[in-house]
Design a protein around this motif. Structure first.
Motif, short mmCIF file in Angstrom:
data_model
loop_
_atom_site.label_atom_id
_atom_site.label_comp_id
_atom_site.label_asym_id
_atom_site.label_seq_id
_atom_site.Cartn_x
_atom_site.Cartn_y
_atom_site.Cartn_z
N LYS A 109 0.83 -1.21 0.00
CA LYS A 109 0.00 0.00 0.00
C LYS A 109 0.87 1.25 0.00
CE LYS A 109 -4.17 -1.87 2.06
NZ LYS A 109 -5.10 -1.83 3.18
N GLU A 110 1.96 1.22 0.75
CA GLU A 110 2.86 2.38 0.79
C GLU A 110 3.48 2.62 -0.58
OE1 GLU A 110 6.91 3.68 3.12
OE2 GLU A 110 5.52 2.32 4.11
N ARG A 111 3.90 1.54 -1.27
CA ARG A 111 4.45 1.69 -2.62
C ARG A 111 3.41 2.27 -3.57
NH1 ARG A 111 6.91 -3.42 -1.76
NH2 ARG A 111 5.19 -4.41 -2.85
N GLU A 112 2.16 1.77 -3.48
CA GLU A 112 1.10 2.31 -4.34
C GLU A 112 0.89 3.79 -4.07
OE1 GLU A 112 -2.43 0.04 -3.73
OE2 GLU A 112 -1.67 -1.72 -4.79
N LEU A 113 0.89 4.17 -2.80
CA LEU A 113 0.70 5.57 -2.44
C LEU A 113 1.86 6.41 -2.97
CD1 LEU A 113 -1.03 7.60 -0.93
CD2 LEU A 113 0.27 7.08 1.13
N ASN A 114 3.09 5.91 -2.83
CA ASN A 114 4.25 6.63 -3.35
C ASN A 114 4.19 6.75 -4.86
OD1 ASN A 114 5.34 7.09 -0.85
ND2 ASN A 114 6.67 5.29 -0.90
N ASP A 115 3.79 5.66 -5.53
CA ASP A 115 3.67 5.71 -6.99
C ASP A 115 2.62 6.72 -7.42
OD1 ASP A 115 5.60 3.82 -7.17
OD2 ASP A 115 4.24 2.14 -7.60
N ARG A 116 1.50 6.75 -6.72
CA ARG A 116 0.44 7.72 -7.04
C ARG A 116 0.94 9.14 -6.84
NH1 ARG A 116 -4.52 5.24 -3.84
NH2 ARG A 116 -4.65 3.28 -4.95
N SER A 117 1.58 9.37 -5.70
CA SER A 117 2.05 10.73 -5.42
C SER A 117 3.16 11.11 -6.41
CB SER A 117 2.53 10.86 -3.98
OG SER A 117 3.63 10.01 -3.74
N LYS A 118 3.98 10.14 -6.84
CA LYS A 118 5.00 10.42 -7.85
C LYS A 118 4.35 10.83 -9.16
CE LYS A 118 9.01 7.67 -7.22
NZ LYS A 118 9.75 6.47 -7.56
N ASP A 119 3.31 10.05 -9.56
CA ASP A 119 2.60 10.37 -10.80
C ASP A 119 1.97 11.76 -10.73
OD1 ASP A 119 3.31 7.93 -11.82
OD2 ASP A 119 1.36 6.97 -11.43
N GLU A 120 1.38 12.07 -9.56
CA GLU A 120 0.76 13.39 -9.40
C GLU A 120 1.82 14.49 -9.47
OE1 GLU A 120 -1.40 13.13 -5.75
OE2 GLU A 120 -2.94 11.83 -6.61
N ARG A 121 2.99 14.26 -8.84
CA ARG A 121 4.06 15.25 -8.88
C ARG A 121 4.57 15.44 -10.30
NH1 ARG A 121 7.91 12.75 -5.18
NH2 ARG A 121 6.29 11.58 -4.17
N GLU A 122 4.73 14.31 -11.02
CA GLU A 122 5.18 14.42 -12.40
C GLU A 122 4.17 15.17 -13.24
OE1 GLU A 122 5.95 10.47 -13.71
OE2 GLU A 122 7.77 10.26 -12.51
N LYS A 123 2.90 14.93 -13.00
CA LYS A 123 1.85 15.64 -13.75
C LYS A 123 1.91 17.13 -13.44
CE LYS A 123 -3.10 15.74 -14.50
NZ LYS A 123 -4.41 15.26 -14.07
N GLU A 124 2.06 17.47 -12.15
CA GLU A 124 2.15 18.88 -11.77
C GLU A 124 3.39 19.53 -12.39
OE1 GLU A 124 2.13 18.97 -7.54
OE2 GLU A 124 0.02 18.37 -7.39
N LEU A 125 4.52 18.79 -12.38
CA LEU A 125 5.73 19.34 -12.98
C LEU A 125 5.55 19.52 -14.48
CD1 LEU A 125 8.53 17.40 -11.10
CD2 LEU A 125 7.98 19.82 -10.92
N GLY A 126 4.88 18.56 -15.12
CA GLY A 126 4.61 18.67 -16.55
C GLY A 126 3.72 19.86 -16.85
N ASP A 127 2.69 20.04 -16.03
CA ASP A 127 1.80 21.19 -16.20
C ASP A 127 2.57 22.49 -15.99
OD1 ASP A 127 -0.24 19.44 -16.70
OD2 ASP A 127 -1.19 19.64 -14.73
N ALA A 128 3.43 22.51 -14.97
CA ALA A 128 4.21 23.71 -14.70
C ALA A 128 5.18 23.98 -15.85
CB ALA A 128 4.97 23.57 -13.39
N ALA A 129 5.76 22.91 -16.40
CA ALA A 129 6.67 23.09 -17.53
C ALA A 129 5.92 23.62 -18.75
CB ALA A 129 7.37 21.77 -17.86
N ASP A 130 4.71 23.09 -18.99
CA ASP A 130 3.90 23.58 -20.10
C ASP A 130 3.55 25.05 -19.89
OD1 ASP A 130 3.98 21.13 -21.31
OD2 ASP A 130 1.95 20.53 -20.70
N ALA A 131 3.19 25.37 -18.66
CA ALA A 131 2.83 26.75 -18.35
C ALA A 131 4.04 27.66 -18.51
CB ALA A 131 2.26 26.86 -16.95
#
Length: 190
Positions: A109-131
């Motif tokens: 469960k901890e790995r899943e949570l870390n993977d989810r938060s990593k994906d969310e961080r990458e998405k936010e970074l991608g959005d910030a890079a696009d912006a």
């Protein structure tokens, strides 16, 4: 005298019958001195003496209940202490296995949570890079939705990516509507 002989005969016959039945019913491992067949012969051939010898020497006497020493079990399955220890060990192994399963589930469960938060961080970074990429074409501020800053005339931001919600057809139409067949215009920088 005849009464005495009759009395001894009845007692002898009772003793003979009792000793013979007891000898027949006694298991082999509880008979001492001679084999079972020999004891039966002695009891039948010497009624009073044979029966008395059987009762005195032929059988293993069971100890009295009050002074009875605890008998050692013959096999581990007969020993209640051994069975109790086996049950305790089984329970301990079961608890340890359940604990390992709970820990493995928690790690998963901890790995899943870390993977989810990593994906969310990458998405936010991608959005910030696009912006940020979209903001390079303007005066350093992020363009507001609906504004034309950083957009070329063909509906694409200055980074070359289509804006959200646009499909290939709508881009084609927007470039056709400009009236120029010369192709897309270069991005205007103001």
């Amino acid at each position: 005298m005849i009464r005495l002989l009759i009395g001894l005969g009845i007692v002898g016959l009772g003793l003979l019958i009792y000793s013979l039945v007891e000898c027949l019913q006694t298991p082999r491992h509880r008979i001492r001195v001679m084999p079972k067949v020999a004891w039966i012969a002695v009891i039948v051939l010497l009624p009073i003496i044979g029966a008395s010898l059987w009762l005195g020497f032929g059988r293993v006497r069971s100890p009295k209940r009050g002074g009875q020493a605890p008998r050692r079990p013959r096999s581990p399955d007969d020993d209640p202490d051994f069975l109790r220890q086996v049950e305790i060990q089984r329970r301990q192994r079961q608890r340890a296995e359940e604990q390992r399963q709970r820990e493995a589930e928690a790690r998963r469960k901890e790995r899943e949570l870390n993977d989810r938060s990593k994906d969310e961080r990458e998405k936010e970074l991608g959005d910030a890079a696009d912006a940020a990429a979209a903001g390079e074409g303007s005066s350093g501020t992020t363009p507001k939705p609906g504004s034309q800053d950083g957009d070329s005339s063909n509906g694409r931001p200055s980074n070359g990516r289509p804006t959200t919600g646009e499909t290939g057809e709508s881009r084609k139409k927007s470039s056709d509507d400009d009236g120029d067949d010369a192709g897309p215009r270069p991005a205007s920088r103001s």
